[in-house]
Write an enzyme that holds these catalytic residues in place. Structure first.
Site, PDB file in Angstrom:
ATOM      1  CB  ILE A 360       8.908  -0.758   5.274  1.00 43.03           C
ATOM      2  CG1 ILE A 360       8.566   0.592   4.660  1.00 43.03           C
ATOM      3  CG2 ILE A 360      10.389  -0.840   5.592  1.00 43.03           C
ATOM      4  CD1 ILE A 360       8.869   1.766   5.572  1.00 43.03           C
ATOM      5  N   GLY A 361       6.301  -2.049   3.319  1.00 50.80           N
ATOM      6  CA  GLY A 361       4.858  -2.288   3.381  1.00 50.80           C
ATOM      7  C   GLY A 361       4.200  -2.128   2.026  1.00 50.80           C
ATOM      8  CG  PHE A 365      -4.118   4.109  -3.150  1.00 57.51           C
ATOM      9  CD1 PHE A 365      -4.625   4.533  -4.361  1.00 57.51           C
ATOM     10  CD2 PHE A 365      -4.979   3.809  -2.124  1.00 57.51           C
ATOM     11  CE1 PHE A 365      -5.980   4.677  -4.534  1.00 57.51           C
ATOM     12  CE2 PHE A 365      -6.334   3.952  -2.290  1.00 57.51           C
ATOM     13  CZ  PHE A 365      -6.843   4.383  -3.505  1.00 57.51           C
ATOM     14  N   GLY A 366      -0.088   1.536  -3.323  1.00 54.89           N
ATOM     15  CA  GLY A 366       1.307   1.482  -3.699  1.00 54.89           C
ATOM     16  C   GLY A 366       2.164   0.825  -2.646  1.00 54.89           C
ATOM     17  CB  VAL A 368       5.452   1.894   2.230  1.00 56.00           C
ATOM     18  CG1 VAL A 368       6.084   2.991   3.061  1.00 56.00           C
ATOM     19  CG2 VAL A 368       3.964   2.131   2.074  1.00 56.00           C
ATOM     20  CE  LYS A 383       0.562   4.399  -0.310  1.00 58.46           C
ATOM     21  NZ  LYS A 383      -0.218   3.759   0.677  1.00 58.46           N
ATOM     22  CG  ASP A 480     -10.046   4.137   7.577  1.00 59.34           C
ATOM     23  OD1 ASP A 480     -10.676   3.290   8.236  1.00 59.34           O
ATOM     24  OD2 ASP A 480      -9.265   3.840   6.655  1.00 59.34           O
TER      25      ASP A 480
END
Ligand code: NAG
Ligand code: NAG
Ligand code: NAG
Ligand code: NAG
Ligand code: NAG
Ligand code: NAG
Ligand code: NAG
Ligand code: NAG
Ligand code: NAG
Length: 671
Positions: A360-361, A365-366, A368, A383, A480
């Site tokens: 899904i994304g 960093f990896g 999902v 994730k 952020d």
């Protein structure tokens, strides 16, 4: 952390590991908490911890009602199946119920025992104890301190104590006035609850002083054998109903007794070991300042990145720190109370072997994945990162604090898995994805955010930032905040995610100067200038986000037909100078919004995005303004200009010129 420190850490971890499995034998359990610590408690819903005092409901009369539950982490054995004995128990706690706005009450709080440690009931008259749509679903035995007369539950008054079993229709009630106690007086009240199984009697005592009165206020003849199970949790819950009632618990002691000791000495010895809670304070080392180069790896978490908790640390620390120290194998320790460890098999199964159809994304960093857990029927987002194991200790240290955060507007970490050279993080699944996707989707799609959704997002985000800045034990600066890091749950509530850059600060400490990343357009001028993250830089980013939400425009957008980059704050401020701020409203809403609310949100956005950080409101003030509890801040007609001792190192155009997108992240070299 040096290897020696790591060893100490590992020892702590292993201790913790062994303390976790539930009791083996029936045994008196006893604890005394003169003040509270997140490590002993699970906070659900709106509950929070501040200065060692537990708050069960939100301090502010946010438009919606509030419910919170706090549960002691360790399960307690109330029944011994081998001897068929049910425990007696006794507890004492001090609480305060007060009101910011004395005309709006309630609803009250409860002390409960429940076989369940995860359920939060509904706000309103349900005391956070039962679900408004399934009134008898939750199993509990509770004593309620009710400050509102709900005729629905046959409450006798708005100042009563009641004894409840699995329903809010109390089995017996007593008016607190009988002992001249006003529950919502704002004074500290101490309650004692004693249950003696052999006498089948439960007694509740109340007093303004810390001396236990002779006479109970409420005495109930009841045999709780059928309700006290082998595994139970104890805790408190409370709720409000569009009011500003505060429910604070100041201290708490609890004990069970009444089991006959029937076991041999050796096993008793074992038991006393496991009944000691060892909750190590995980050392968090701050390596950020020592080696700025590594930071580069932590930067640029953009795109549909799924809120990786402190993965930044994991990434860059893995570079060197642990090269020489590879012996750690025993990382299966449970460092955290709420989130749990998942097995690799479990996650593999739930994601169909990390099948590409489940992606899904992607984030820096990896990847999902969407995960279905067949056994529990739940969905989560997983994730997956393929970094080496080396930075795990740092990672876990940061994680252990971030995972203790509980707020309904945070993306909740459900757990993690460190196995087979991989690190996996499991989060609540957010069906609508990130706010920027919904806000900037192609026109014509059906679920465009309507005004009430948008307003709700502004309130939810203000609420969680108030919590991070002021209400949790250690102040957290998110650093952020942007629409890409705000997710929407099934009810379009905002959930803040991606704590990759978050920084924990002890309250009262001056902000540490650090090189940081964030996304251009969301960064406060003083942050760009000095690289210093403070509460006020988060407020600035919040201001930009709510302007985006109101206007449906990106923080930096290319002007139609020209190459000129337009800054959203400047644009809205320009309209405000001309007295036409309402023109900034998103055209796609087609005028379907409350003009007053829209104007207020836009002006609030400008005051938060004031270039002068001292003029920006605190998040608490923002929340008060949004809930009409505080006057809006007047916004100067012209945007204040700021002069720094030396000019900005970069102008907006320098940064934006070579990129199409506005999502440009700064690297420390650029600063
Ligand atoms: C406990 O109760 C169960 C069933 O109710 C019975 O089979 C068992 O013998 C009892 N044990 C003791 C020690 O009384
Ligand atoms: C109450 O139960 C319903 C149905 O299971 C659920 O959707 C809802 O979230 C629950 N409410 C609360 C406050 O837990
Ligand atoms: C309480 O009820 C249980 C059954 O639910 C019974 O076995 C027990 O004897 C009762 N306790 C007393 C003290 O009567
Ligand atoms: C609990 O807190 C209350 C209010 O702060 C205080 O009066 C009381 O003495 C405390 N009790 C104990 C046992 O610490
Ligand atoms: C449990 O507590 C009771 C009452 O305080 C006491 O009489 C009993 O000896 C305790 N049992 C054990 C095993 O410590
Ligand atoms: C229990 O301890 C006592 C003295 O501490 C000892 O005499 C006895 O043998 C022990 N019993 C067992 C079963 O170990
Ligand atoms: C503690 O219990 C375990 C089994 O649960 C047993 O193997 C061990 O020998 C016991 N320890 C002591 C000190 O008796
Ligand atoms: C609560 O947590 C603290 C800090 O981790 C620990 O020292 C203490 O023993 C715990 N207390 C209880 C009753 O679990
Ligand atoms: C609830 O209890 C179960 C075991 O009964 C435990 O595995 C889980 O971690 C607990 N959850 C929370 C949130 O404490």
């Amino acid at each position: 952390m040096r290897p020696r420190k790591l060893l100490v850490f590992l020892v702590f971890l292993s201790l913790f590991c062994f303390s976790d499995p539930p009791f083996v034998l029936a045994q008196n359990v006893s604890f005394d908490l003169p003040s509270f610590n997140v490590r002993n408690l699970t906070l659900l819903g709106d509950s929070y911890l501040r200065k060692g005092v537990l708050g069960l409901t939100r301090e502010l009369g946010v438009p919606s009602s509030s419910a919170g539950t706090v549960i002691y982490n360790n399960p307690i054995k109330f029944f011994d199946p081998e001897t068929n004995l049910t425990a007696s128990f006794s507890t004492r706690f001090s609480f305060t119920i007060s009101n910011v706005n004395p005309t709006s009450y309630g609803d009250g709080l409860s002390f409960f025992l429940s076989p369940d440690n995860r359920t939060l009931g509904s706000p309103g008259g349900y005391l956070g104890l039962v679900n408004s749509s399934q009134l008898t679903k939750n199993k509990f035995v509770a004593v309620e301190f009710d400050t509102r007369q709900d005729l629905h539950f046959k409450d006798p008054s708005d100042n009563h104590v009641g004894f409840d079993i699995e329903s809010l229709n109390s089995i017996r009630t007593a008016d607190a006035k009988l002992q001249e106690i006003d529950l919502k007086s704002g004074n500290s009240i101490t309650a004692w609850i004693d249950y003696k199984n052999d006498q089948e009697k439960l007694k509740v005592f109340l007093s303004y002083s810390s001396l236990k009165p002779q006479k109970p206020l409420l005495s109930v003849d009841i045999n709780l054998s059928g309700y006290l199970r082998e595994v139970m949790y104890v805790g408190f819950s409370a709720s409000t109903d569009g009011s500003t009632e505060l429910h604070l618990i100041e201290n708490w002691s609890f004990s069970t007794f009444g089991f006959s000791p029937v076991r041999s000495n050796s096993s008793l010895h074992n038991v006393s070991d496991s009944s000691v809670t060892v909750s190590p304070r995980i050392p968090v080392s701050d390596s950020t300042n020592k080696n700025p180069k590594r930071l580069a790896l932590g930067l640029g978490i953009a795109g549909p990145a799924f809120f990786c908790v402190a993965l930044a640390l994991f990434g860059y620390v893995s570079l060197r720190k642990w090269r020489s120290f590879r012996t750690q194998k025993s990382f299966k320790a449970e460092v955290l109370a709420g989130p749990r460890e998942f097995t690799y098999r479990e996650l593999k199964l739930a994601t169909k072997g990390f099948h590409s159809s489940r992606i899904i994304g992607h984030g820096a960093f990896g990847t999902v994945y969407k995960a279905f857990f067949i056994t529990s029927g739940t969905i989560a987002a997983v994730k997956r990162s393929k970094h080496s194991h080396e930075g795990k200790t740092e990672f876990l240290a940061e994680l252990s604090i971030i995972a203790c955060l509980r707020h309904k507007n945070l993306v909740q970490l459900q757990g993690w898995c460190v196995e087979k050279g991989e690190l996996l993080l499991v989060y609540d699944f957010m069906p609508y994805g990130s706010l920027d996707k919904l806000l900037y989707q192609e026109s014509g799609q059906s679920n465009l955010l309507n005004w009430s959704h948008r307003h709700n997002v502004a309130v939810g985000l203000a609420s969680v930032l108030t919590y991070l800045h002021r209400e949790c034990e250690q102040q957290v600066i998110h650093r952020d905040i942007k629409t890409g890091n705000i997710l929407l749950d099934g009810n379009f509530n905002a959930r803040l995610g991606d704590f990759g850059l978050a920084k924990l600060m002890d309250h009262d400490k001056s902000p540490v100067s650090t090189l940081t990343a964030g996304t251009m357009g969301y960064l406060a001028p003083e942050y760009l200038q000095y690289g210093k993250a403070t509460e006020k830089t988060d407020v600035f980013s919040y201001g930009v986000v709510i302007l985006e939400v109101a206007c449906g425009r990106r923080p930096i957008e290319r002007e139609a037909g020209t190459q000129k980059m337009v800054n959203l704050v400047d644009w809205v401020w320009g309209l405000h100078s001309e007295g036409m701020i309402i023109e900034a409203a998103d055209k796609r809403l087609k005028g379907e919004f409350k003009e007053e609310e829209m104007r207020k949100l836009l002006l609030l956005g400008l005051s938060c995005a004031n270039p002068d950080s001292t003029e920006r409101p605190s998040m608490r003030r923002v929340l008060q303004i949004l809930s009409n509890e505080s006057e809006p801040i007047s916004v100067p007609r012209n945007k204040p200009s700021l002069t720094f001792s030396c000019g900005l190192p970069l102008t907006l155009d320098d940064i934006v010129s070579d990129e199409e997108e506005c999502n440009i992240t700064l690297s420390p070299q650029m600063l």
